[in-house]
Design an enzyme around this catalytic site. Structure first.
Site, PDB file in Angstrom:
ATOM      1  N   ASN A  63     148.579  44.001  78.700  1.00  0.00           N
ATOM      2  CA  ASN A  63     149.371  44.150  79.922  1.00  0.00           C
ATOM      3  C   ASN A  63     148.496  44.840  80.970  1.00  0.00           C
ATOM      4  O   ASN A  63     148.246  46.034  80.880  1.00  0.00           O
ATOM      5  CB  ASN A  63     150.617  44.994  79.600  1.00  0.00           C
ATOM      6  N   TRP A  64     148.041  44.054  81.931  1.00  0.00           N
ATOM      7  CA  TRP A  64     147.115  44.592  82.940  1.00  0.00           C
ATOM      8  C   TRP A  64     147.839  45.408  84.008  1.00  0.00           C
ATOM      9  O   TRP A  64     147.196  46.040  84.836  1.00  0.00           O
ATOM     10  CB  TRP A  64     146.324  43.454  83.595  1.00  0.00           C
ATOM     11  N   LYS A  65     149.144  45.374  84.020  1.00  0.00           N
ATOM     12  CA  LYS A  65     149.952  46.099  85.013  1.00  0.00           C
ATOM     13  C   LYS A  65     149.453  45.796  86.430  1.00  0.00           C
ATOM     14  O   LYS A  65     148.971  44.700  86.684  1.00  0.00           O
ATOM     15  CB  LYS A  65     149.940  47.605  84.703  1.00  0.00           C
ATOM     16  N   HIS A 110     159.848  46.073  80.234  1.00  0.00           N
ATOM     17  CA  HIS A 110     158.874  47.152  80.103  1.00  0.00           C
ATOM     18  C   HIS A 110     159.486  48.445  80.639  1.00  0.00           C
ATOM     19  O   HIS A 110     160.238  48.420  81.621  1.00  0.00           O
ATOM     20  CB  HIS A 110     157.589  46.798  80.872  1.00  0.00           C
ATOM     21  N   GLU A 117     158.382  50.690  82.420  1.00  0.00           N
ATOM     22  CA  GLU A 117     158.131  50.952  83.846  1.00  0.00           C
ATOM     23  C   GLU A 117     159.107  50.165  84.715  1.00  0.00           C
ATOM     24  O   GLU A 117     159.520  50.636  85.781  1.00  0.00           O
ATOM     25  CB  GLU A 117     156.664  50.620  84.184  1.00  0.00           C
ATOM     26  N   GLU A 148     157.902  50.181  72.237  1.00  0.00           N
ATOM     27  CA  GLU A 148     157.004  51.057  72.972  1.00  0.00           C
ATOM     28  C   GLU A 148     157.682  52.401  73.236  1.00  0.00           C
ATOM     29  O   GLU A 148     158.457  52.522  74.207  1.00  0.00           O
ATOM     30  CB  GLU A 148     156.616  50.419  74.308  1.00  0.00           C
ATOM     31  N   GLY A 177     150.499  55.219  78.021  1.00  0.00           N
ATOM     32  CA  GLY A 177     149.561  55.729  79.020  1.00  0.00           C
ATOM     33  C   GLY A 177     149.321  57.226  78.918  1.00  0.00           C
ATOM     34  O   GLY A 177     148.728  57.824  79.809  1.00  0.00           O
ATOM     35  N   SER A 202     149.404  53.535  73.890  1.00  0.00           N
ATOM     36  CA  SER A 202     148.073  54.089  73.648  1.00  0.00           C
ATOM     37  C   SER A 202     147.373  53.480  72.428  1.00  0.00           C
ATOM     38  O   SER A 202     146.688  54.175  71.682  1.00  0.00           O
ATOM     39  CB  SER A 202     148.139  55.616  73.543  1.00  0.00           C
ATOM     40  N   GLY A 223     148.119  48.423  77.010  1.00  0.00           N
ATOM     41  CA  GLY A 223     147.945  48.642  78.443  1.00  0.00           C
ATOM     42  C   GLY A 223     146.495  48.963  78.752  1.00  0.00           C
ATOM     43  O   GLY A 223     145.636  48.081  78.839  1.00  0.00           O
ATOM     44  N   GLY A 224     146.211  50.247  78.884  1.00  0.00           N
ATOM     45  CA  GLY A 224     144.895  50.715  79.326  1.00  0.00           C
ATOM     46  C   GLY A 224     143.712  50.054  78.632  1.00  0.00           C
ATOM     47  O   GLY A 224     142.767  49.602  79.293  1.00  0.00           O
TER      48      GLY A 224
END
Ligand code: PEP
Length: 255
Positions: A11-13, A100, A102, A172, A178, A218, A239-240
């Site tokens: 997920n590149w957000k 998600h 967010e 998640e 994150g 993470s 993510g990251g």
């Protein structure tokens, strides 16, 4: 016997520009082609404007798919700034991340809205990666199972069993996204197992055993192997670490 797909989704957000997105997609595609041998599914979820160019760059690698990060719950019409499921499908993407944390937190998306978004995605031939998870306060007050159970039921249990071949669940824990904090493999396994039992109770064993449940929060090369070795963890939503081709490919290899 393990019949479930193994999946690593990145997920590149809201990161990268076009050039960076193309570079990352090309690097992942080349590494997956050159180094990775196996059945695992790889999913890249770039921002909307990059769905088409990213899809073009990965379309010759059969186990790499492209996902959107969101869609609008209506089919089409006067919804300025929004993107529909059919647009996403026509871009070459095959998947969509929905729910998600967010989106839930910053855009007020609740389970009822997400149920409608899931219907739109499925009606347009997309596979859904449906995210759920508890906050730190909820975990500490002992209501994790209740919270994720409700997210699963209210988001998805209106669907027929036949829809479940195009649904992937992503657990998640919000406190692990994150933050560098990862759920322990045992903490994650406990929730994954609970979700699979909920699926079995609602739809029977065949659906429960066939539905991939990904862990997110993470995930990195150093912890992917031990997380993915848990019996009910079928891969990761990353993510990251998905923004670095080498790290993401190491996570794929851990599958
Ligand atoms: C995510 O946002 O889906 C996620 C898991 O992020 P990170 O890997 O950066 O914690």
């Amino acid at each position: 016997m393990d019949m479930r797909k193994k999946i690593a989704a990145g997920n590149w957000k809201m990161n990268l520009d076009l050039e960076e997105a193309q570079k990352l997609a090309s690097e992942v595609a080349a590494m997956v082609k050159d180094e990775y041998i196996g059945q695992a599914e790889v999913i890249l979820a770039p921002p909307f404007p990059f769905l088409v160019p990213v899809h073009r760059l990965v379309s010759d690698v059969s186990n790499i798919h492209v996902a959107a990060q969101n869609l609008h719950e209506q089919e089409a019409g006067a919804y300025t700034g929004e993107v529909s499921a059919s647009m996403i499908k026509s871009s070459g993407a095959s998947h969509c991340i929905l729910g998600h944390s967010e989106r839930r937190q910053y855009f007020g998306e609740d389970n009822a809205l997400l149920a409608n978004k899931i219907d739109q995605a499925l009606a347009n031939g997309l596979t859904v990666i449906y995210c759920l998870g508890e906050t730190l306060e909820e975990r500490e007050s002992g209501v994790t199972a209740e919270v994720v159970g409700r997210q699963l039921a209210e988001g998805c249990f209106h669907l027929d069993a036949s829809a479940w071949n195009r649904l992937v669940i992503a657990y998640e824990p919000i406190w692990a996204i994150g933050t560098g904090l990862t759920a322990t493999p045992e903490q994650a396994q406990e929730v994954h197992h609970y979700l699979r039992i909920k699926l079995a109770t609602q739809y029977g064993d065949a659906v429960a055993q066939a539905t991939p449940i990904l862990y997110g929060g993470s995930v990195k090369p150093a912890n992917a192997g031990v997380l993915f070795s848990q019996p009910d963890i079928d891969g990761g939503l990353v993510g990251g670490a998905s923004l670095k081709a080498r790290d993401f490919v190491e996570i794929i290899k851990a599958l």
